[in-house]
Design a protein around this motif. Structure first.
Motif, PDB file in Angstrom:
ATOM      1  N   HIS A  90      -5.532   7.980  -6.876  1.00 31.64           N
ATOM      2  CA  HIS A  90      -5.999   7.649  -8.228  1.00 31.64           C
ATOM      3  C   HIS A  90      -6.069   6.171  -8.484  1.00 31.64           C
ATOM      4  O   HIS A  90      -5.658   5.695  -9.529  1.00 31.64           O
ATOM      5  CB  HIS A  90      -5.098   8.267  -9.291  1.00 31.64           C
ATOM      6  CG  HIS A  90      -5.059   9.725  -9.203  1.00 31.64           C
ATOM      7  ND1 HIS A  90      -6.138  10.513  -9.484  1.00 31.64           N
ATOM      8  CD2 HIS A  90      -4.078  10.556  -8.820  1.00 31.64           C
ATOM      9  CE1 HIS A  90      -5.819  11.755  -9.291  1.00 31.64           C
ATOM     10  NE2 HIS A  90      -4.583  11.819  -8.868  1.00 31.64           N
ATOM     11  N   GLY A 139      -9.158   9.072  -4.205  1.00 38.27           N
ATOM     12  CA  GLY A 139      -9.077  10.110  -5.219  1.00 38.27           C
ATOM     13  C   GLY A 139      -7.652  10.590  -5.347  1.00 38.27           C
ATOM     14  O   GLY A 139      -7.147  10.791  -6.433  1.00 38.27           O
ATOM     15  N   GLU A 140      -7.007  10.718  -4.199  1.00 35.24           N
ATOM     16  CA  GLU A 140      -5.650  11.230  -4.251  1.00 35.24           C
ATOM     17  C   GLU A 140      -4.679  10.208  -4.772  1.00 35.24           C
ATOM     18  O   GLU A 140      -3.699  10.529  -5.404  1.00 35.24           O
ATOM     19  CB  GLU A 140      -5.234  11.724  -2.868  1.00 35.24           C
ATOM     20  CG  GLU A 140      -5.697  13.162  -2.677  1.00 35.24           C
ATOM     21  CD  GLU A 140      -5.646  13.577  -1.243  1.00 35.24           C
ATOM     22  OE1 GLU A 140      -4.720  13.158  -0.549  1.00 35.24           O
ATOM     23  OE2 GLU A 140      -6.546  14.316  -0.819  1.00 35.24           O
ATOM     24  N   TYR A 169       0.821  -1.210   0.000  1.00 32.21           N
ATOM     25  CA  TYR A 169       0.000   0.000   0.000  1.00 32.21           C
ATOM     26  C   TYR A 169       0.853   1.257   0.000  1.00 32.21           C
ATOM     27  O   TYR A 169       0.409   2.313  -0.443  1.00 32.21           O
ATOM     28  CB  TYR A 169      -0.918  -0.024   1.233  1.00 32.21           C
ATOM     29  CG  TYR A 169      -1.799   1.192   1.345  1.00 32.21           C
ATOM     30  CD1 TYR A 169      -2.892   1.356   0.507  1.00 32.21           C
ATOM     31  CD2 TYR A 169      -1.533   2.183   2.281  1.00 32.21           C
ATOM     32  CE1 TYR A 169      -3.700   2.464   0.595  1.00 32.21           C
ATOM     33  CE2 TYR A 169      -2.339   3.304   2.383  1.00 32.21           C
ATOM     34  CZ  TYR A 169      -3.412   3.439   1.532  1.00 32.21           C
ATOM     35  OH  TYR A 169      -4.209   4.558   1.622  1.00 32.21           O
ATOM     36  N   LEU A 170       2.092   1.147   0.489  1.00 34.18           N
ATOM     37  CA  LEU A 170       2.939   2.328   0.630  1.00 34.18           C
ATOM     38  C   LEU A 170       3.802   2.601  -0.605  1.00 34.18           C
ATOM     39  O   LEU A 170       4.571   3.546  -0.623  1.00 34.18           O
ATOM     40  CB  LEU A 170       3.849   2.182   1.856  1.00 34.18           C
ATOM     41  CG  LEU A 170       3.123   2.083   3.202  1.00 34.18           C
ATOM     42  CD1 LEU A 170       4.113   1.824   4.315  1.00 34.18           C
ATOM     43  CD2 LEU A 170       2.349   3.364   3.477  1.00 34.18           C
ATOM     44  N   SER A 212       4.463   3.705  -4.471  1.00 34.91           N
ATOM     45  CA  SER A 212       3.766   4.609  -5.384  1.00 34.91           C
ATOM     46  C   SER A 212       3.262   3.856  -6.615  1.00 34.91           C
ATOM     47  O   SER A 212       3.822   2.841  -7.021  1.00 34.91           O
ATOM     48  CB  SER A 212       4.687   5.745  -5.815  1.00 34.91           C
ATOM     49  OG  SER A 212       5.489   5.344  -6.882  1.00 34.91           O
ATOM     50  N   LYS A 250     -18.904  10.216   6.780  1.00 31.96           N
ATOM     51  CA  LYS A 250     -17.514  10.520   7.079  1.00 31.96           C
ATOM     52  C   LYS A 250     -16.602   9.500   6.417  1.00 31.96           C
ATOM     53  O   LYS A 250     -15.642   9.822   5.766  1.00 31.96           O
ATOM     54  CB  LYS A 250     -17.306  10.441   8.593  1.00 31.96           C
ATOM     55  CG  LYS A 250     -16.910  11.766   9.194  1.00 31.96           C
ATOM     56  CD  LYS A 250     -16.705  11.567  10.667  1.00 31.96           C
ATOM     57  CE  LYS A 250     -17.712  12.332  11.474  1.00 31.96           C
ATOM     58  NZ  LYS A 250     -17.722  11.934  12.878  1.00 31.96           N
ATOM     59  N   TYR A 251     -16.974   8.237   6.578  1.00 32.36           N
ATOM     60  CA  TYR A 251     -16.140   7.172   6.065  1.00 32.36           C
ATOM     61  C   TYR A 251     -16.053   7.248   4.548  1.00 32.36           C
ATOM     62  O   TYR A 251     -14.995   7.122   3.961  1.00 32.36           O
ATOM     63  CB  TYR A 251     -16.720   5.821   6.474  1.00 32.36           C
ATOM     64  CG  TYR A 251     -15.906   4.664   5.982  1.00 32.36           C
ATOM     65  CD1 TYR A 251     -14.694   4.359   6.592  1.00 32.36           C
ATOM     66  CD2 TYR A 251     -16.317   3.906   4.901  1.00 32.36           C
ATOM     67  CE1 TYR A 251     -13.934   3.321   6.130  1.00 32.36           C
ATOM     68  CE2 TYR A 251     -15.549   2.862   4.440  1.00 32.36           C
ATOM     69  CZ  TYR A 251     -14.361   2.562   5.054  1.00 32.36           C
ATOM     70  OH  TYR A 251     -13.595   1.538   4.593  1.00 32.36           O
ATOM     71  N   ARG A 252     -17.208   7.522   3.952  1.00 35.06           N
ATOM     72  CA  ARG A 252     -17.257   7.599   2.496  1.00 35.06           C
ATOM     73  C   ARG A 252     -16.356   8.734   2.002  1.00 35.06           C
ATOM     74  O   ARG A 252     -15.577   8.569   1.074  1.00 35.06           O
ATOM     75  CB  ARG A 252     -18.692   7.841   2.058  1.00 35.06           C
ATOM     76  CG  ARG A 252     -18.874   7.767   0.555  1.00 35.06           C
ATOM     77  CD  ARG A 252     -20.131   8.463   0.153  1.00 35.06           C
ATOM     78  NE  ARG A 252     -21.332   7.835   0.684  1.00 35.06           N
ATOM     79  CZ  ARG A 252     -21.870   6.727   0.166  1.00 35.06           C
ATOM     80  NH1 ARG A 252     -21.316   6.139  -0.845  1.00 35.06           N
ATOM     81  NH2 ARG A 252     -22.974   6.232   0.674  1.00 35.06           N
ATOM     82  N   ALA A 253     -16.454   9.859   2.670  1.00 34.01           N
ATOM     83  CA  ALA A 253     -15.657  11.006   2.250  1.00 34.01           C
ATOM     84  C   ALA A 253     -14.176  10.696   2.380  1.00 34.01           C
ATOM     85  O   ALA A 253     -13.386  10.954   1.480  1.00 34.01           O
ATOM     86  CB  ALA A 253     -16.009  12.221   3.088  1.00 34.01           C
ATOM     87  N   LYS A 254     -13.820  10.085   3.500  1.00 31.69           N
ATOM     88  CA  LYS A 254     -12.411   9.789   3.715  1.00 31.69           C
ATOM     89  C   LYS A 254     -11.909   8.781   2.710  1.00 31.69           C
ATOM     90  O   LYS A 254     -10.842   8.908   2.156  1.00 31.69           O
ATOM     91  CB  LYS A 254     -12.198   9.248   5.137  1.00 31.69           C
ATOM     92  CG  LYS A 254     -12.029  10.358   6.130  1.00 31.69           C
ATOM     93  CD  LYS A 254     -11.515   9.838   7.439  1.00 31.69           C
ATOM     94  CE  LYS A 254     -10.104   9.358   7.324  1.00 31.69           C
ATOM     95  NZ  LYS A 254      -9.620   8.864   8.604  1.00 31.69           N
ATOM     96  N   GLN A 299      -4.114  -3.341   3.195  1.00 36.14           N
ATOM     97  CA  GLN A 299      -4.705  -2.139   3.786  1.00 36.14           C
ATOM     98  C   GLN A 299      -6.118  -2.441   4.283  1.00 36.14           C
ATOM     99  O   GLN A 299      -6.483  -2.059   5.389  1.00 36.14           O
ATOM    100  CB  GLN A 299      -4.705  -1.026   2.737  1.00 36.14           C
ATOM    101  CG  GLN A 299      -5.086   0.320   3.289  1.00 36.14           C
ATOM    102  CD  GLN A 299      -6.415   0.790   2.742  1.00 36.14           C
ATOM    103  OE1 GLN A 299      -7.063   0.087   1.967  1.00 36.14           O
ATOM    104  NE2 GLN A 299      -6.828   1.959   3.161  1.00 36.14           N
ATOM    105  N   ALA A 355     -13.151   8.142  -0.226  1.00 35.88           N
ATOM    106  CA  ALA A 355     -13.099   8.753  -1.560  1.00 35.88           C
ATOM    107  C   ALA A 355     -11.879   9.654  -1.673  1.00 35.88           C
ATOM    108  O   ALA A 355     -11.178   9.647  -2.675  1.00 35.88           O
ATOM    109  CB  ALA A 355     -14.371   9.546  -1.816  1.00 35.88           C
ATOM    110  N   ALA A 356     -11.630  10.392  -0.610  1.00 33.90           N
ATOM    111  CA  ALA A 356     -10.493  11.299  -0.653  1.00 33.90           C
ATOM    112  C   ALA A 356      -9.199  10.518  -0.774  1.00 33.90           C
ATOM    113  O   ALA A 356      -8.334  10.838  -1.583  1.00 33.90           O
ATOM    114  CB  ALA A 356     -10.466  12.147   0.603  1.00 33.90           C
ATOM    115  N   ARG A 357      -9.125   9.474   0.022  1.00 34.51           N
ATOM    116  CA  ARG A 357      -7.918   8.657   0.003  1.00 34.51           C
ATOM    117  C   ARG A 357      -7.691   8.100  -1.392  1.00 34.51           C
ATOM    118  O   ARG A 357      -6.625   8.162  -1.946  1.00 34.51           O
ATOM    119  CB  ARG A 357      -8.098   7.516   1.009  1.00 34.51           C
ATOM    120  CG  ARG A 357      -6.839   6.954   1.517  1.00 34.51           C
ATOM    121  CD  ARG A 357      -7.156   5.933   2.576  1.00 34.51           C
ATOM    122  NE  ARG A 357      -7.591   6.526   3.826  1.00 34.51           N
ATOM    123  CZ  ARG A 357      -8.319   5.879   4.729  1.00 34.51           C
ATOM    124  NH1 ARG A 357      -8.714   4.647   4.509  1.00 34.51           N
ATOM    125  NH2 ARG A 357      -8.656   6.463   5.835  1.00 34.51           N
TER     126      ARG A 357
END
Lengths: 338, 300
Positions: A336, A333-334, A126-127, A129, A323-327, A186, A329-331
């Motif tokens: 990709h 999304g970043e 997971y770590l 790139s 909250k979980y969904r946002a996190k 993860q 998605a953000a994770r």
């Protein structure tokens, strides 16, 4: 006149010194920058994208209004909408990944020798790139290289093995496998966290009473992680629709591995058909939006039928889920990923 | 979340497996074997790609070309690392990655903490709207958005400037905002109220009282956002196109595409160099990394 002005300033100063005024000041100072950035890098481009989708244009130079032509192309061109079929591979992959992570998390939540080392080994991918993963797996899957050699250890013959990235029967599965490799650890760590949040005495009591592992799993572990699993299953649908990274870094979409976003990316940045690419993006965003609403409805229905007596529990869960969904998605999304 | 019912039903199942006979013992032995076998098998698959990278990176070019990729090197050779370092200009890449990391993390922490403070502590019209705006933003896949973000970056003159990339990375951050909101909701408001009563300003409350309490949340943001930022290559590739001048660690690996694409002894060395910092940080801070990962997960 003078007096009125003075009175005005003093009442402004009064307001300024009051709690309300202080709050307003804090809000303005603290929120203007985040909101400005949000506007510039999310909502402005979102609006631009919708606008672009009606034009025939490149990043520089003249643009021509073409109405809905781009949208027509998205649905009629062979390479665009059809690419969404590949999402099925990624959906299946994420189910496999989930089951595997669940199994490993369950096994590790009972005492196992070498637990720490195993967890670290599973988590480490997971770590790495995405671009490094691309190189690793181009190398890994090359004919006669790592994967083929490992299979010959187990008795396979090299000339019977397919070309993992070229053979159209198997190459999408090979790509999905890299995603499973990357994220299983993860997911496992997330599940272990959820399992550990259960009172440990419960397991001890159950074990003392002779409940076997399967019973412990069914009656203690499953209820504690039901929400997170359901969420992951549901999120994997939108994740699969926007699958991008494995084909982008490993095959660059060659030999029928181009997912919707890989094709879109190529159309936008290689052929510079910005209008068509924008239309593709808008179509997929609309689909994702619909799926998300459907998920919300499903969730409400799904949990209302559950044996929930506390009416505020549902509310709390909604909040948690959001909250979980946002996190999540953000994770993603970043990073990709798909 | 397991309630009394479940533990009671577990209790009820006690008597069935009380008798320990040989059949049960063999069954347990087989299950135990299967358990460890499956763990070893999964572990093997997890390390195989990385281990093969190390094996290949430690071989000379001649040895790499003449032996099977999984044959261990006859002698440890470290020249590939030096070559990869030099060819991909990794010294510069690490410097740039460090600059990007420091500024993006500092910026995201400040932005996230300030916004979360406002959203969780003040009732004002638009509070819900701001939350929804951020939530909706997190639904938009990054790759799709870059189609039009690119033209905006062009207009702003942000392409091929480190600061442009840094501002973009700070501006598209949702993760830290959510971590901080969650954390603020667990800090009692009576703390701020009593400070306000004592004549402390809201700025004072934020900077002197709450920010120091946020340390664990800041740690989580540093881990999650740090990994994302260090590994981000798609936007870096798009907006820092002049890689000879502006490469970061992730994009420096692009050096190995094209004519060098089959020199895997060197490529593997480059890949190892690129993930080494992450590996070291992970080994040193394992506990914090795991708890950072799980802190956002739904429990119960």
């Amino acid at each position: 006149m003078e007096q009125a002005k003075q009175k005005e300033t003093s009442s402004f100063q009064k307001w300024f010194r009051s709690r309300k005024g202080q709050q307003a000041l804090v809000l303005i100072v603290f929120m203007s920058i985040p909101l400005l950035l949000l506007f510039i890098f999310t909502y402005l481009p979102f609006g631009e994208m919708v606008k672009f989708s009606f034009y025939n244009m490149k990043y520089v130079g003249a643009r021509k209004f073409v109405g809905l032509k781009n949208y027509q192309d998205v649905f009629t061109r062979k390479d665009c909408f059809g690419a969404l079929k590949l999402s099925l591979y990624y959906m299946v992959g994420s189910v496999v990944q989930l089951l595997l992570a669940l199994y490993l998390a369950t096994v590790l939540s009972f005492h196992v020798k070498g637990e720490g080392a195993f967890k670290a080994v599973m988590f480490f991918p997971y770590l790495i790139s995405g671009i490094a993963i691309g190189f690793i797996f181009k190398f890994f899957y090359t004919h006669g290289y790592v994967w083929d050699t490992a299979l010959t250890w187990f008795g396979f013959k090299l000339d019977q093995l397919p070309y993992w990235l070229k053979d159209q029967k198997i190459n999408n599965i090979s790509l999905v496998a890299t995603s499973v490799w990357r994220y299983t650890g993860q997911n496992m760590v997330l599940f272990i966290g959820a399992i550990m949040s259960v009172d440990q005495e419960l397991y001890e009591a159950a074990a003392l009473d002779g409940a076997n592992r399967w019973q412990q799993f069914k009656h203690i572990i499953m209820p504690s992680i039901k929400t997170i699993i359901t969420l992951n299953v549901i999120l994997s649908i939108t994740g699969s629709l926007s699958a991008f990274e494995p084909p982008y870094v490993i095959t660059d979409g060659a030999n029928g591995t181009g997912t919707y976003f890989v094709i879109m990316n190529r159309i936008a940045h290689t052929s510079q058909k910005v209008g068509l690419a924008s239309a593709m993006a808008v179509v997929l965003l609309a689909i994702i939006f619909l799926v998300t609403i459907a998920q919300k409805v499903f969730f409400k229905y799904f949990f209302r039928s559950a044996d929930d007596e506390d009416p505020r529990a549902g509310e709390r869960r909604e909040k948690q889920i959001e909250k979980y969904r946002a996190k999540h998605a953000a994770r993603n999304g970043e990073a990709h990923n798909g | 979340m397991a309630d009394k019912n479940t533990s009671a039903s577990v209790l009820g199942m006690g008597d069935t497996s009380m008798s320990v006979n040989t059949a049960a013992r063999t069954k347990r032995a087989i299950l135990g074997f299967l358990k460890y076998f499956s763990l070893v098998f999964c572990g093997f698959l997890a390390v195989l790609p990385v281990v093969s990278c190390f094996i290949t990176a430690l071989k000379t070019k001649e040895e790499y070309q003449s032996t099977n990729v999984m044959t261990l090197p006859s002698k440890l050779y470290f020249g590939n690392f030096a070559d990869a370092w030099e060819k991909a200009n990794m010294g510069m890449a690490f410097l740039h990655s460090l600059i990007v990391l420091v500024f993006v993390l500092a910026g995201s922490i400040m932005i996230g903490a300030m916004l979360a403070y406002c959203l969780s502590r003040f009732k004002f019209p638009g509070n819900g709207l701001v939350r929804s705006l951020f939530l909706f933003a997190s639904l938009l896949p990054g790759v799709a958005m870059q189609v039009s973000v690119y033209s905006i970056m062009q207009k702003l003159g942000f392409i091929n400037h480190l600061y442009g990339y840094i501002i973009l990375m700070m501006g598209t951050d949702v993760i830290s905002i959510y971590i901080f909101i969650q954390f603020f909701e667990n800090i009692s408001t009576s703390l701020d109220e009593s400070a306000i009563m004592d004549g402390c300003s809201y700025f004072g409350v934020f900077f002197k009282i709450l920010l120091p309490l946020l340390k664990p949340a800041i740690m989580t943001v540093i881990i999650l956002k740090g990994v994302n930022t260090y590994n981000e290559y798609y936007m870096a590739n798009l907006y820092l196109q002049d890689k000879s001048r502006l490469g970061v660690v992730a994009t420096s690996l692009y050096t190995f595409t094209g004519p060098m694409g089959n020199q895997y002894n060197m490529i593997c060395a480059g890949v190892i160099i690129s993930f080494m910092p992450a590996l070291i940080v992970f080994l040193l801070f394992q506990k914090q990394v795991y708890s950072g990962m799980t802190s956002g997960a739904v429990k119960g």
